[in-house]
Enzyme design. Structure first.
Site, short mmCIF file in Angstrom:
data_model
loop_
_atom_site.label_atom_id
_atom_site.label_comp_id
_atom_site.label_asym_id
_atom_site.label_seq_id
_atom_site.Cartn_x
_atom_site.Cartn_y
_atom_site.Cartn_z
N PHE A 35 0.83 -1.20 0.00
CA PHE A 35 0.00 0.00 0.00
C PHE A 35 0.87 1.26 0.00
O PHE A 35 0.68 2.15 0.81
CB PHE A 35 -0.99 0.01 1.19
CG PHE A 35 -1.90 -1.18 1.19
CD1 PHE A 35 -3.04 -1.20 0.39
CD2 PHE A 35 -1.61 -2.29 1.96
CE1 PHE A 35 -3.88 -2.31 0.38
CE2 PHE A 35 -2.44 -3.40 1.96
CZ PHE A 35 -3.59 -3.41 1.17
N HIS A 36 1.84 1.26 -0.89
CA HIS A 36 2.66 2.45 -1.06
C HIS A 36 3.32 2.41 -2.44
O HIS A 36 3.28 1.38 -3.12
CB HIS A 36 3.73 2.55 0.05
CG HIS A 36 4.75 1.45 0.02
ND1 HIS A 36 4.72 0.37 0.88
CD2 HIS A 36 5.82 1.25 -0.79
CE1 HIS A 36 5.73 -0.43 0.61
NE2 HIS A 36 6.42 0.07 -0.41
#
Ligand code: TYD
Length: 136
Positions: free
Chosen positions: A49-50
């Site tokens: 999630f980045h």
């Protein structure tokens, strides 16, 4: 990143003893390795999630399996990593999510640089804005 396809097979040296997979740079991967790390799956929770502004990475699920979602800010692609000789290249400005880790799965990651929190974009909306030049 070079024109290397995102997913590619590494050469396997296999005999009755098992498999040996070697990765040599430059050639097998499109950057000089600055860091190696690995993730050992715990409760199967999703990770990532980045995106990274500059970091290049290649990831391999060397044990077990997981599903990787790559997103360039406009489109998403999904990859099932379930063999130790399959390498997924993840370029800069690519949002990544890792899901569905099998129990004890090991995700090995080769990275072009040392850990630098400033290179991370952890907010999806910020990522999409930066990745699309504010067009999205
Ligand atoms: P985190 O970013 O949560 O991992 P993921 O992207 O897989 O969800 O990283 C977990 C912790 O590990 C966090 O405190 C940062 C640290 N870390 C390092 O110290 N060095 C590294 O090379 C990486 C990738 C993470």
């Amino acid at each position: 990143m070079t024109a290397m396809p995102p997913l590619h097979r590494l050469k396997v040296h296999e005999d009755a003893r098992g498999k040996l997979v070697a990765i040599e740079g430059p050639g097998d991967i499109p950057f000089a390795i600055g860091r190696v790390y690995y993730i050992v799956a715990g409760d199967g929770s999703s990770r990532g999630f980045h995106a990274h502004r500059t970091l290049q990475q290649v990831m391999m699920c060397v044990h077990g399996s997981c599903r990787v979602v790559l997103d360039d800010g406009r489109a998403r692609s999904e990859y099932s990593l379930d063999r130790p000789d399959e390498a997924l290249a993840v370029g800069p400005m690519t949002w990544r999510e890792m899901h569905d880790f099998s129990p004890g799965a090991v995700l090995l990651v080769l990275a072009s640089d040392r850990f630098d929190e400033d290179d991370y974009i952890r907010d999806y909306d910020v990522f999409v804005r930066e990745a699309t030049g504010g067009a999205a």
